[in-house]
Design a protein around this motif. Sequence first.
Motif, PDB file in Angstrom:
ATOM      1  N   HIS A 158       1.103   9.239 -10.963  1.00 52.95           N
ATOM      2  CA  HIS A 158       0.614   9.071 -12.504  1.00 52.95           C
ATOM      3  C   HIS A 158      -0.712   8.866 -12.295  1.00 52.95           C
ATOM      4  CE1 HIS A 158       4.365   6.397 -14.171  1.00 52.95           C
ATOM      5  NE2 HIS A 158       4.021   6.188 -13.108  1.00 52.95           N
ATOM      6  N   ALA A 159      -1.440   9.585 -11.235  1.00 52.15           N
ATOM      7  CA  ALA A 159      -2.894  10.224 -10.985  1.00 52.15           C
ATOM      8  C   ALA A 159      -3.047  11.894 -10.371  1.00 52.15           C
ATOM      9  CB  ALA A 159      -3.502   8.855 -10.734  1.00 52.15           C
TER      10      ALA A 159
ATOM     11  N   LEU B 144       0.599  -1.431   0.207  1.00 49.05           N
ATOM     12  CA  LEU B 144       0.006  -0.269   0.015  1.00 49.05           C
ATOM     13  C   LEU B 144       0.826   1.783   0.078  1.00 49.05           C
ATOM     14  CD1 LEU B 144      -2.418  -1.032   2.694  1.00 49.05           C
ATOM     15  CD2 LEU B 144      -3.151  -0.993   0.204  1.00 49.05           C
ATOM     16  N   GLU B 145       1.748   1.502   0.488  1.00 49.04           N
ATOM     17  CA  GLU B 145       3.004   2.594   1.290  1.00 49.04           C
ATOM     18  C   GLU B 145       3.354   2.946  -0.185  1.00 49.04           C
ATOM     19  OE1 GLU B 145       4.218   5.678   2.032  1.00 49.04           O
ATOM     20  OE2 GLU B 145       3.367   3.820   3.647  1.00 49.04           O
ATOM     21  N   GLU B 146       3.844   1.809  -1.258  1.00 49.88           N
ATOM     22  CA  GLU B 146       3.974   1.597  -2.498  1.00 49.88           C
ATOM     23  C   GLU B 146       3.123   2.745  -3.888  1.00 49.88           C
ATOM     24  OE1 GLU B 146       6.905  -0.104  -6.298  1.00 49.88           O
ATOM     25  OE2 GLU B 146       6.540  -1.277  -4.053  1.00 49.88           O
ATOM     26  N   LEU B 147       1.642   2.480  -3.759  1.00 49.45           N
ATOM     27  CA  LEU B 147       0.922   2.258  -4.466  1.00 49.45           C
ATOM     28  C   LEU B 147       0.680   3.436  -4.413  1.00 49.45           C
ATOM     29  CD1 LEU B 147      -1.639   1.287  -6.121  1.00 49.45           C
ATOM     30  CD2 LEU B 147      -3.034   0.584  -4.329  1.00 49.45           C
ATOM     31  N   LYS B 148       1.002   4.645  -2.984  1.00 48.42           N
ATOM     32  CA  LYS B 148       0.529   5.922  -2.589  1.00 48.42           C
ATOM     33  C   LYS B 148       1.337   6.312  -3.597  1.00 48.42           C
ATOM     34  CE  LYS B 148       0.385   8.926   1.046  1.00 48.42           C
ATOM     35  NZ  LYS B 148       0.349   8.368   3.051  1.00 48.42           N
ATOM     36  N   ARG B 149       2.424   6.023  -3.394  1.00 49.46           N
ATOM     37  CA  ARG B 149       3.133   6.592  -4.492  1.00 49.46           C
ATOM     38  C   ARG B 149       3.108   6.501  -5.840  1.00 49.46           C
ATOM     39  NH1 ARG B 149       7.363   5.394  -7.544  1.00 49.46           N
ATOM     40  NH2 ARG B 149       7.840   3.085  -6.703  1.00 49.46           N
TER      41      ARG B 149
ATOM     42  N   ALA C 116      -7.925   1.017  -8.307  1.00 47.79           N
ATOM     43  CA  ALA C 116      -9.009   0.662  -7.425  1.00 47.79           C
ATOM     44  C   ALA C 116      -8.987  -0.686  -6.804  1.00 47.79           C
ATOM     45  CB  ALA C 116     -10.305   1.535  -7.459  1.00 47.79           C
ATOM     46  N   ALA C 117      -9.192  -1.392  -8.304  1.00 49.62           N
ATOM     47  CA  ALA C 117      -8.721  -2.826  -8.062  1.00 49.62           C
ATOM     48  C   ALA C 117      -7.178  -3.143  -7.429  1.00 49.62           C
ATOM     49  CB  ALA C 117      -8.778  -2.814  -9.273  1.00 49.62           C
ATOM     50  N   ARG C 118      -6.198  -2.203  -7.310  1.00 53.68           N
ATOM     51  CA  ARG C 118      -4.842  -3.154  -6.787  1.00 53.68           C
ATOM     52  C   ARG C 118      -5.457  -2.355  -5.817  1.00 53.68           C
ATOM     53  NH1 ARG C 118      -1.182  -6.474  -7.148  1.00 53.68           N
ATOM     54  NH2 ARG C 118       0.816  -6.087  -6.132  1.00 53.68           N
ATOM     55  N   GLN C 119      -6.091  -1.379  -5.105  1.00 54.82           N
ATOM     56  CA  GLN C 119      -5.962  -1.066  -3.399  1.00 54.82           C
ATOM     57  C   GLN C 119      -6.557  -2.157  -2.726  1.00 54.82           C
ATOM     58  OE1 GLN C 119      -5.023   2.323  -2.081  1.00 54.82           O
ATOM     59  NE2 GLN C 119      -6.304   1.737  -0.557  1.00 54.82           N
ATOM     60  N   GLN C 120      -7.690  -2.578  -4.010  1.00 51.74           N
ATOM     61  CA  GLN C 120      -8.492  -3.924  -3.179  1.00 51.74           C
ATOM     62  C   GLN C 120      -7.785  -4.723  -3.096  1.00 51.74           C
ATOM     63  OE1 GLN C 120     -12.089  -4.286  -5.312  1.00 51.74           O
ATOM     64  NE2 GLN C 120     -12.953  -5.566  -3.727  1.00 51.74           N
ATOM     65  N   VAL C 121      -6.915  -5.334  -4.065  1.00 45.95           N
ATOM     66  CA  VAL C 121      -6.103  -6.500  -3.654  1.00 45.95           C
ATOM     67  C   VAL C 121      -4.693  -5.831  -2.916  1.00 45.95           C
ATOM     68  CG1 VAL C 121      -3.835  -8.158  -4.884  1.00 45.95           C
ATOM     69  CG2 VAL C 121      -6.879  -7.250  -6.192  1.00 45.95           C
ATOM     70  N   LEU C 122      -4.368  -4.859  -2.336  1.00 49.64           N
ATOM     71  CA  LEU C 122      -3.414  -4.927  -1.537  1.00 49.64           C
ATOM     72  C   LEU C 122      -3.923  -4.870  -0.701  1.00 49.64           C
ATOM     73  CD1 LEU C 122      -0.511  -2.661  -3.135  1.00 49.64           C
ATOM     74  CD2 LEU C 122      -0.635  -4.546  -3.141  1.00 49.64           C
ATOM     75  N   GLU C 123      -5.122  -4.725   0.288  1.00 44.31           N
ATOM     76  CA  GLU C 123      -5.851  -4.623   1.213  1.00 44.31           C
ATOM     77  C   GLU C 123      -5.451  -5.178   1.959  1.00 44.31           C
ATOM     78  OE1 GLU C 123      -9.044  -1.548   0.842  1.00 44.31           O
ATOM     79  OE2 GLU C 123      -7.674   0.133   1.188  1.00 44.31           O
TER      80      GLU C 123
END
Length: 372
Positions: free
Chosen positions: A48-49, A38-43, A89-96
Amino acid sequence: MSGPNTDYDPVEVAAVQPEEVDAARDAALAAIAAAADLEELKRVRTEHAGDRSPLALANREIGALPPQARKEAGQRVGQARGAVSKALAARQQVLEAEHEARILVEETVDVTLPTDRMPAGARHPITTGSELIADIFVAMGWEVAEGPVIEAEWLNFDALNLGPDHPARTMQDTFWTAGEGDAESGVVLRTHTSPVQARTMLSQEPPIYVVCPGRVFRTDEYDATHSPMFHQVEGLAVDEGITMAHLKGTLDHFAAQMFGEGITTRFRPSYFPFTEPSAEVDLKCFVCRGVGSGDSGAPCRTCRGEGWIEWGGCGVVNPRVLTACGVDAERYTGFAFGMGIDRTLMFRHGLSDLRALFEGDVRFTTAFGSEL
């Protein structure tokens, strides 16, 4: 030559070119898919968004296009940004979900395992021992009496037939509350629980049957068998027709309840100012059962081969004590006895050092559990 028609002719804006938009979208989707936590996804979301991402900058450049070109460019950039948002959103759900599953594994607690984080406590053996002794006498119909540990000299000595010249009244035995060397304050730390008996006789009419456990103080050295503060239990019975036989039966019952069936007492003539006649109380050895030796024939280590162990003192209440406390000595008689609670517990549990009862080591207390 005339200039370009800005209403209809396209204007070169690199950020909104199809290949640039597709490249920015593909880079964002690749970074999102590669985010491991989740920390890397936040970066990745910021790069990119976020407001400074390539697609956000391309969206702002749409305004620079002529009206005829804005619709196509807006759809292209919007579709790319939508794809990125959906992927985030999809990756957020998977990582959570992965994070929660990892926490359940890493931080799981087996509630069936024993824990010493808050170990179970135990009541002190002096407390439970005192209550056990009190229960024995309450079951016989006696009452439990208590009194202050700071006591009047008259109640501690004079009322109990200890005259002004009695050796126990010197500073060698008694803690006086006044300054050093002053034995005339009239207030002492009680040297026995007998003042409780005197208070009881002064406050109620016979028949009286009370047992008095509590702390007492004497100027003894602190060693394996002595302490300047220790615990006593004393009993007093005042009624019509009380004899030494009643005393003997009471102490035999007390001994059997504390040390087991068959354990009795014997009396040896002695002297106490507050009883007449007086006796030392010996307890039949609960190890060799009075034989004096073990199975091997060697002398019993507990009683040293005598078959008896010194336990306390007793006697018929001196008529002078009854009179001093307002009891009709012509009508009533009584008996009294006193034992050390600490010494009794040492016998009962095989303790060799009295200091173990007072030093506060929780390992010692825990061994006794919650009851004796």
